[in-house]
Write a protein that holds these residues in place. Structure first.
Motif, PDB file in Angstrom:
ATOM      1  N   LEU A 141       0.831  -1.208   0.000  1.00 23.19           N
ATOM      2  CA  LEU A 141       0.000   0.000   0.000  1.00 23.19           C
ATOM      3  C   LEU A 141       0.867   1.260   0.000  1.00 23.19           C
ATOM      4  O   LEU A 141       0.542   2.252  -0.657  1.00 23.19           O
ATOM      5  CB  LEU A 141      -0.936  -0.002   1.211  1.00 23.19           C
ATOM      6  CG  LEU A 141      -2.060  -1.053   1.191  1.00 23.19           C
ATOM      7  CD1 LEU A 141      -2.808  -1.062   2.516  1.00 23.19           C
ATOM      8  CD2 LEU A 141      -3.024  -0.798   0.041  1.00 23.19           C
ATOM      9  N   LEU A 142       1.982   1.214   0.734  1.00 23.48           N
ATOM     10  CA  LEU A 142       2.914   2.345   0.743  1.00 23.48           C
ATOM     11  C   LEU A 142       3.505   2.571  -0.637  1.00 23.48           C
ATOM     12  O   LEU A 142       3.632   3.703  -1.102  1.00 23.48           O
ATOM     13  CB  LEU A 142       4.045   2.081   1.744  1.00 23.48           C
ATOM     14  CG  LEU A 142       3.692   2.204   3.222  1.00 23.48           C
ATOM     15  CD1 LEU A 142       4.822   1.653   4.080  1.00 23.48           C
ATOM     16  CD2 LEU A 142       3.413   3.648   3.586  1.00 23.48           C
ATOM     17  N   LYS A 143       3.873   1.481  -1.313  1.00 25.02           N
ATOM     18  CA  LYS A 143       4.442   1.588  -2.655  1.00 25.02           C
ATOM     19  C   LYS A 143       3.452   2.247  -3.613  1.00 25.02           C
ATOM     20  O   LYS A 143       3.822   3.098  -4.428  1.00 25.02           O
ATOM     21  CB  LYS A 143       4.838   0.204  -3.176  1.00 25.02           C
ATOM     22  CG  LYS A 143       6.022  -0.422  -2.461  1.00 25.02           C
ATOM     23  CD  LYS A 143       6.292  -1.827  -2.976  1.00 25.02           C
ATOM     24  CE  LYS A 143       7.458  -2.480  -2.239  1.00 25.02           C
ATOM     25  NZ  LYS A 143       7.691  -3.867  -2.701  1.00 25.02           N
ATOM     26  N   ILE A 144       2.185   1.854  -3.514  1.00 24.42           N
ATOM     27  CA  ILE A 144       1.161   2.430  -4.392  1.00 24.42           C
ATOM     28  C   ILE A 144       1.037   3.936  -4.147  1.00 24.42           C
ATOM     29  O   ILE A 144       0.963   4.733  -5.094  1.00 24.42           O
ATOM     30  CB  ILE A 144      -0.197   1.730  -4.164  1.00 24.42           C
ATOM     31  CG1 ILE A 144      -0.116   0.263  -4.596  1.00 24.42           C
ATOM     32  CG2 ILE A 144      -1.305   2.444  -4.956  1.00 24.42           C
ATOM     33  CD1 ILE A 144      -1.345  -0.558  -4.218  1.00 24.42           C
ATOM     34  N   ILE A 198      -7.965   0.479  -4.963  1.00 19.14           N
ATOM     35  CA  ILE A 198      -7.259  -0.361  -3.983  1.00 19.14           C
ATOM     36  C   ILE A 198      -7.042   0.399  -2.677  1.00 19.14           C
ATOM     37  O   ILE A 198      -7.258  -0.133  -1.588  1.00 19.14           O
ATOM     38  CB  ILE A 198      -5.923  -0.853  -4.565  1.00 19.14           C
ATOM     39  CG1 ILE A 198      -6.181  -1.820  -5.731  1.00 19.14           C
ATOM     40  CG2 ILE A 198      -5.070  -1.536  -3.493  1.00 19.14           C
ATOM     41  CD1 ILE A 198      -4.946  -2.146  -6.548  1.00 19.14           C
ATOM     42  N   LEU A 199      -6.624   1.661  -2.771  1.00 15.77           N
ATOM     43  CA  LEU A 199      -6.348   2.449  -1.572  1.00 15.77           C
ATOM     44  C   LEU A 199      -7.624   2.770  -0.794  1.00 15.77           C
ATOM     45  O   LEU A 199      -7.600   2.855   0.437  1.00 15.77           O
ATOM     46  CB  LEU A 199      -5.625   3.747  -1.952  1.00 15.77           C
ATOM     47  CG  LEU A 199      -4.200   3.585  -2.501  1.00 15.77           C
ATOM     48  CD1 LEU A 199      -3.663   4.925  -3.006  1.00 15.77           C
ATOM     49  CD2 LEU A 199      -3.268   3.010  -1.442  1.00 15.77           C
ATOM     50  N   GLU A 200      -8.730   2.945  -1.515  1.00 17.64           N
ATOM     51  CA  GLU A 200      -9.995   3.270  -0.851  1.00 17.64           C
ATOM     52  C   GLU A 200     -10.713   2.022  -0.335  1.00 17.64           C
ATOM     53  O   GLU A 200     -11.534   2.109   0.583  1.00 17.64           O
ATOM     54  CB  GLU A 200     -10.903   4.031  -1.815  1.00 17.64           C
ATOM     55  CG  GLU A 200     -10.413   5.447  -2.109  1.00 17.64           C
ATOM     56  CD  GLU A 200     -11.202   6.115  -3.228  1.00 17.64           C
ATOM     57  OE1 GLU A 200     -12.215   5.515  -3.667  1.00 17.64           O
ATOM     58  OE2 GLU A 200     -10.801   7.209  -3.651  1.00 17.64           O
ATOM     59  N   SER A 258       3.874  -2.230 -12.874  1.00 22.28           N
ATOM     60  CA  SER A 258       4.358  -0.866 -12.661  1.00 22.28           C
ATOM     61  C   SER A 258       4.814  -0.638 -11.222  1.00 22.28           C
ATOM     62  O   SER A 258       5.566   0.291 -10.947  1.00 22.28           O
ATOM     63  CB  SER A 258       3.275   0.153 -13.030  1.00 22.28           C
ATOM     64  OG  SER A 258       2.243   0.172 -12.062  1.00 22.28           O
ATOM     65  N   ILE A 259       4.334  -1.489 -10.293  1.00 19.36           N
ATOM     66  CA  ILE A 259       4.816  -1.395  -8.899  1.00 19.36           C
ATOM     67  C   ILE A 259       5.690  -2.608  -8.556  1.00 19.36           C
ATOM     68  O   ILE A 259       5.773  -3.034  -7.406  1.00 19.36           O
ATOM     69  CB  ILE A 259       3.650  -1.227  -7.899  1.00 19.36           C
ATOM     70  CG1 ILE A 259       2.588  -2.325  -8.071  1.00 19.36           C
ATOM     71  CG2 ILE A 259       3.035   0.153  -8.021  1.00 19.36           C
ATOM     72  CD1 ILE A 259       1.524  -2.301  -6.992  1.00 19.36           C
TER      73      ILE A 259
END
Length: 285
Positions: A5-8, A26-28, A58-59
């Motif tokens: 989640l931090l990477k995103i 994803i974050l929400e 991409s991540i």
């Protein structure tokens, strides 16, 4: 290890329109991801399965399966602990609140950096430093303070090293580096013009360029041979700059301790000598 989640969050601004839509979902809705297939996630994001795979790549994941495995510990940790979040320092805050928030943000910078840290990259950096003939540290502004700290530490173990905070001295020194030398370049944004020019000069000289910068794609990370990524909050009163400085100092401590540990038999005498020399600077009572 958690940290997806931090990477995103860190790479969000570098994503394309479709990838941002996936990232936002994803974050929400992090709790949903554990239960969603790639097709279901694609449907909820109004996109294709191929776009989900491209987002994962991409991540730095091979695909949705790897991504889902790594994000699961993040989600479980999020469910257990929602207390110690980054908090901004606001005008007019009580002193007690300021003290607590600064401490929490600094602790979180180190904890979150640990979550995204690539141990293989740290090992590569330590090996390069261990074999190096000469080490240059470059940083400007707050990052210049970190460069000076790096010089102070590695000088204690008899490493031939210099720290430069002036852009003219940086690029002059970088031009004289050779193959087998190391340039450790510190910039949280990875986009500081003077630092980029020094990185290019160091690389053209044949030196190994090690960056200490925020997670994700930046001009500096693209130029570097080895990337030691950090993460820290960005907040309105710039407590983010405080947190990133702490994370940078911590990274210097990590690579110094690892190098010192590898070479301990050879460098112990220098640690003892420098300790005795600095004792002379203390008042006798």
């Amino acid at each position: 290890m958690p940290g997806t989640l931090l990477k995103i969050k860190e790479v969000f601004n570098n994503l394309n329109k479709t990838e941002k839509r996936i990232a936002e979902y994803i974050l929400e809705n992090p709790d949903d991801i554990i239960h969603l297939s790639i097709g279901e996630l694609a449907e909820r994001c109004s996109t294709s399965q191929a776009a989900i795979v491209r987002f994962c790549k991409s991540i730095q994941y091979n695909g949705y399966k790897d991504f889902k495995i790594d994000i699961t510990p993040d989600i479980l940790a999020l469910q257990k602990d929602d207390e110690n979040k980054y908090t901004d320092i606001k005008p007019g805050d009580k002193l007690e609140s300021i003290i607590e928030n600064v401490c929490i943000n600094n602790i979180k910078s180190i904890d979150d950096t640990l979550k995204i840290l690539d141990y293989n990259e740290v090992k590569r950096a330590v090996d390069a430093i261990n074999k190096s003939r000469r080490i240059d540290f470059y940083g400007v502004g707050a990052s210049g303070i970190i460069a000076l700290d790096g010089q102070q530490k590695f000088m204690r173990i008899h490493k031939y090293c210099f720290a430069y905070t002036d852009s003219h001295l940086q690029i002059t020194s970088a031009a004289t580096l050779e193959k087998g030398d190391v340039a450790i370049i510190i910039s949280y944004s990875g986009e500081t013009k003077d630092i980029i020019e020094s990185a290019k000069a160091a690389k053209e000289s044949g030196a190994t360029v090690i960056s200490i910068t925020k997670y994700g794609k930046s001009t500096l990370s693209e130029l570097s041979n080895i990337n030691l990524f950090l993460t820290s909050p960005e907040t309105s009163i710039r407590s983010g700059a405080m947190g990133s400085r702490i994370a940078q100092l911590n990274m210097i401590d990590i690579i110094f301790s690892a190098v010192a540990s590898m070479e301990y038999k050879d460098i112990k005498k220098y640690l003892d000598k420098t300790h005795k020399a600095t004792l002379l600077k203390k008042y006798n009572k």
